[in-house]
Design a protein around this motif. Structure first.
Motif, PDB file in Angstrom:
ATOM      1  N   LEU A 120       0.793  -5.817   1.481  1.00  0.00           N
ATOM      2  CA  LEU A 120       1.087  -6.641   0.229  1.00  0.00           C
ATOM      3  C   LEU A 120       2.040  -6.036  -0.646  1.00  0.00           C
ATOM      4  O   LEU A 120       2.640  -7.201  -1.495  1.00  0.00           O
ATOM      5  N   LEU A 121       2.123  -4.909  -0.611  1.00  0.00           N
ATOM      6  CA  LEU A 121       3.722  -4.651  -1.538  1.00  0.00           C
ATOM      7  C   LEU A 121       4.954  -5.342  -0.895  1.00  0.00           C
ATOM      8  O   LEU A 121       5.551  -6.007  -1.726  1.00  0.00           O
ATOM      9  N   ALA A 122       5.084  -5.298   0.424  1.00  0.00           N
ATOM     10  CA  ALA A 122       6.369  -5.935   0.955  1.00  0.00           C
ATOM     11  C   ALA A 122       6.170  -7.536   0.829  1.00  0.00           C
ATOM     12  O   ALA A 122       7.473  -8.074   0.833  1.00  0.00           O
ATOM     13  N   VAL A 160       2.196 -12.553  -6.911  1.00  0.00           N
ATOM     14  CA  VAL A 160       1.627 -11.329  -7.557  1.00  0.00           C
ATOM     15  C   VAL A 160       0.780 -10.642  -6.400  1.00  0.00           C
ATOM     16  O   VAL A 160      -0.304 -11.493  -5.768  1.00  0.00           O
ATOM     17  N   GLY A 161       0.714  -9.716  -6.144  1.00  0.00           N
ATOM     18  CA  GLY A 161       0.115  -8.928  -4.903  1.00  0.00           C
ATOM     19  C   GLY A 161      -0.795  -7.746  -5.460  1.00  0.00           C
ATOM     20  O   GLY A 161      -0.350  -7.084  -6.274  1.00  0.00           O
ATOM     21  N   TYR A 162      -1.962  -7.679  -4.835  1.00  0.00           N
ATOM     22  CA  TYR A 162      -2.916  -6.554  -5.029  1.00  0.00           C
ATOM     23  C   TYR A 162      -2.163  -5.260  -4.221  1.00  0.00           C
ATOM     24  O   TYR A 162      -2.010  -5.273  -2.982  1.00  0.00           O
ATOM     25  N   VAL A 163      -1.760  -4.155  -4.789  1.00  0.00           N
ATOM     26  CA  VAL A 163      -1.259  -2.901  -4.170  1.00  0.00           C
ATOM     27  C   VAL A 163      -1.967  -1.788  -4.422  1.00  0.00           C
ATOM     28  O   VAL A 163      -2.236  -1.325  -5.615  1.00  0.00           O
ATOM     29  N   VAL A 164      -2.422  -1.264  -3.633  1.00  0.00           N
ATOM     30  CA  VAL A 164      -3.284  -0.046  -3.537  1.00  0.00           C
ATOM     31  C   VAL A 164      -2.129   0.928  -2.976  1.00  0.00           C
ATOM     32  O   VAL A 164      -1.879   1.104  -2.096  1.00  0.00           O
ATOM     33  N   PRO A 165      -1.474   1.758  -4.027  1.00  0.00           N
ATOM     34  CA  PRO A 165      -0.346   2.341  -3.795  1.00  0.00           C
ATOM     35  C   PRO A 165      -0.495   3.363  -2.747  1.00  0.00           C
ATOM     36  O   PRO A 165       0.494   3.911  -1.821  1.00  0.00           O
ATOM     37  N   ARG A 197     -13.207   8.652   6.059  1.00  0.00           N
ATOM     38  CA  ARG A 197     -12.278   7.890   5.719  1.00  0.00           C
ATOM     39  C   ARG A 197     -11.608   8.275   4.106  1.00  0.00           C
ATOM     40  O   ARG A 197     -12.149   8.434   3.425  1.00  0.00           O
ATOM     41  N   THR A 198     -10.026   8.183   4.267  1.00  0.00           N
ATOM     42  CA  THR A 198      -9.344   8.301   2.977  1.00  0.00           C
ATOM     43  C   THR A 198      -8.569   6.946   2.974  1.00  0.00           C
ATOM     44  O   THR A 198      -8.363   6.374   4.006  1.00  0.00           O
ATOM     45  N   SER A 199      -8.017   6.620   1.852  1.00  0.00           N
ATOM     46  CA  SER A 199      -7.034   5.754   1.353  1.00  0.00           C
ATOM     47  C   SER A 199      -5.628   5.949   1.720  1.00  0.00           C
ATOM     48  O   SER A 199      -4.667   5.477   1.651  1.00  0.00           O
ATOM     49  N   GLY A 200      -5.493   7.476   2.087  1.00  0.00           N
ATOM     50  CA  GLY A 200      -4.257   8.010   2.518  1.00  0.00           C
ATOM     51  C   GLY A 200      -4.025   8.939   0.986  1.00  0.00           C
ATOM     52  O   GLY A 200      -4.581   9.098   0.089  1.00  0.00           O
ATOM     53  N   PHE A 229     -13.957  14.043  -6.122  1.00  0.00           N
ATOM     54  CA  PHE A 229     -12.960  14.170  -5.023  1.00  0.00           C
ATOM     55  C   PHE A 229     -11.798  13.218  -4.877  1.00  0.00           C
ATOM     56  O   PHE A 229     -11.278  12.950  -4.092  1.00  0.00           O
ATOM     57  N   GLY A 230     -11.333  12.906  -6.129  1.00  0.00           N
ATOM     58  CA  GLY A 230     -10.224  11.933  -6.076  1.00  0.00           C
ATOM     59  C   GLY A 230     -10.581  10.481  -6.629  1.00  0.00           C
ATOM     60  O   GLY A 230     -11.631  10.417  -6.899  1.00  0.00           O
ATOM     61  N   SER A 231      -9.733   9.677  -6.634  1.00  0.00           N
ATOM     62  CA  SER A 231      -9.813   8.324  -6.715  1.00  0.00           C
ATOM     63  C   SER A 231      -8.777   7.456  -6.197  1.00  0.00           C
ATOM     64  O   SER A 231      -8.005   7.845  -5.477  1.00  0.00           O
ATOM     65  N   ALA A 232      -8.849   6.353  -6.466  1.00  0.00           N
ATOM     66  CA  ALA A 232      -7.961   5.308  -6.106  1.00  0.00           C
ATOM     67  C   ALA A 232      -7.290   4.456  -6.982  1.00  0.00           C
ATOM     68  O   ALA A 232      -8.050   4.058  -8.108  1.00  0.00           O
ATOM     69  N   VAL A 233      -5.808   4.184  -7.079  1.00  0.00           N
ATOM     70  CA  VAL A 233      -5.648   3.222  -8.309  1.00  0.00           C
ATOM     71  C   VAL A 233      -5.297   1.902  -7.587  1.00  0.00           C
ATOM     72  O   VAL A 233      -4.701   1.934  -6.433  1.00  0.00           O
ATOM     73  N   LEU A 234      -5.680   0.945  -8.267  1.00  0.00           N
ATOM     74  CA  LEU A 234      -5.609  -0.577  -7.992  1.00  0.00           C
ATOM     75  C   LEU A 234      -4.602  -1.132  -8.756  1.00  0.00           C
ATOM     76  O   LEU A 234      -4.732  -1.151 -10.155  1.00  0.00           O
TER      77      LEU A 234
END
Length: 338
Positions: A75-77, A86-91, A172-175, A234-239
């Motif tokens: 979605l970034l690309a 407008v795109g939803y980007v999980v960095p 599972r992680t989002s990276g 244990f961390g988070s994710a940015v949306l």
């Protein structure tokens, strides 16, 4: 003379109408969120509706949820190329291009969504370090954002009793920074996008995941989850939702002003509603049969040391690549305090 006057009036009116028509735009919004996801309900739909209302219809939207326009990782690309406006980007899905955003995904630094969201947004807008060092080089601009509440560890079948229970689990992680966090506790990081998780957990491809409470419900995972932690970070994710700078610059100044205002309001609205839901989400998950554990005693010391080490190593690794890792980590912690 009258004919020439009438023709001139008609020509002027035609130009005015053409200019008005040209100003009206319809933007394509694309994300990977399942229909009914809390972030879509709390933020995305609100953002679109408010902008259309406040611009008096100048800006409208076509919404493509659930990977209809492209996979989460692309979605970034797709936004950069103009396939999506407008795109939803999980960095963390694009950590090779957006490594700095992981500062808000590091473990142990905050206890709720709003403190992290407001701190992150401050750095990602205007002349903030993330706006200048991360978004601008990628040719995109932040529309609105949400830093999810602190992630917990969830397991499908294997019990979680203490911190050593994590050793050997395929999680599972989002990276991004989350991978380092998982490895620091002796677990195995399996990187995948959230829409792929239900099938992977069902089949045993992964033993569990790092996930926030709300997303466990949104992706219908509570029914196949047996164990989880509570009160940890244990961390988070940015949306984020982003727009390319080139597309942004084609909008009228009035539309840009309104979109900026609504974007800031949307971020605050989303995190406030998310934090408010946390207690209810925990009870809903418990009702599905998930057994929770809160680590105590010596486990707390282990968690504190390892999460601190992960943050330090993350910053130093970026410093070594010529990126402002330590500077950004300090800026994020300062923003959290404010």
């Amino acid at each position: 003379m009258k004919i020439r006057t009438l023709m001139a009036v008609a020509f002027t009116a035609g130009l005015a109408y053409a200019g008005q028509a040209a100003a009206d735009v319809t933007l394509r919004v694309a994300d990977s969120l399942p229909v009914g996801h809390f972030f879509s309900n709390y933020a995305t739909k609100y953002w679109m509706e408010e902008i259309t209302k406040r611009t008096k219809g100048e800006v409208k939207f076509q919404y493509y949820p659930a990977e209809q326009l492209g996979k989460a990782k692309d979605l970034l690309a797709l936004t950069q190329s103009g396939v999506a406006d407008v795109g939803y980007v999980v960095p963390s899905y694009a950590s090779d291009k957006m490594p700095l955003t992981a500062v808000a995904e590091l473990p142990g630094s905050f206890s709720d969504s709003c403190s992290a969201t407001m701190a992150y947004e401050k750095l990602a807008r205007d002349d903030g370090i993330l706006a200048q060092k991360e978004f601008k080089p990628n040719g995109v601009r932040l529309m609105f954002t949400l830093v999810l509440p602190p992630y917990q560890v969830f397991s499908g079948k294997k019990p979680i009793e203490n911190i050593k229970s994590l050793e050997g689990l395929k999680l599972r992680t989002s990276g991004g920074a989350m991978e380092a966090t998982v490895r620091s506790f002796g677990a195995v990081s399996v990187r995948m996008a959230a829409p792929e998780l239900y099938e992977s957990l069902s089949r045993g491809t992964v033993d569990g995941m790092l996930f926030p409470y709300a997303s466990l419900l949104s992706y219908d995972l509570a029914g196949i989850t047996g164990y989880g932690t509570v009160g940890e970070n244990f961390g988070s994710a940015v949306l984020t939702y982003v727009m390319s700078e080139s597309r942004w610059n084609k909008l009228s100044p009035e539309a840009r002003k309104i979109m900026d205002e609504v974007g800031r309001e949307t971020s605050k609205r989303a995190c406030s509603m998310t934090d408010k839901d946390t207690k209810t989400d925990i009870e809903k998950i418990k009702a599905k049969g998930v057994q929770f554990v809160h680590f105590e005693g010596g486990d707390r010391d282990v968690i504190k040391k390892k999460t601190t080490d992960v943050s330090k190593a993350w910053a130093e690794a970026l410093d070594a690549r010529g990126k402002p890792g330590s500077e950004l980590l300090a800026a994020f912690h300062k923003a959290l305090e404010q």
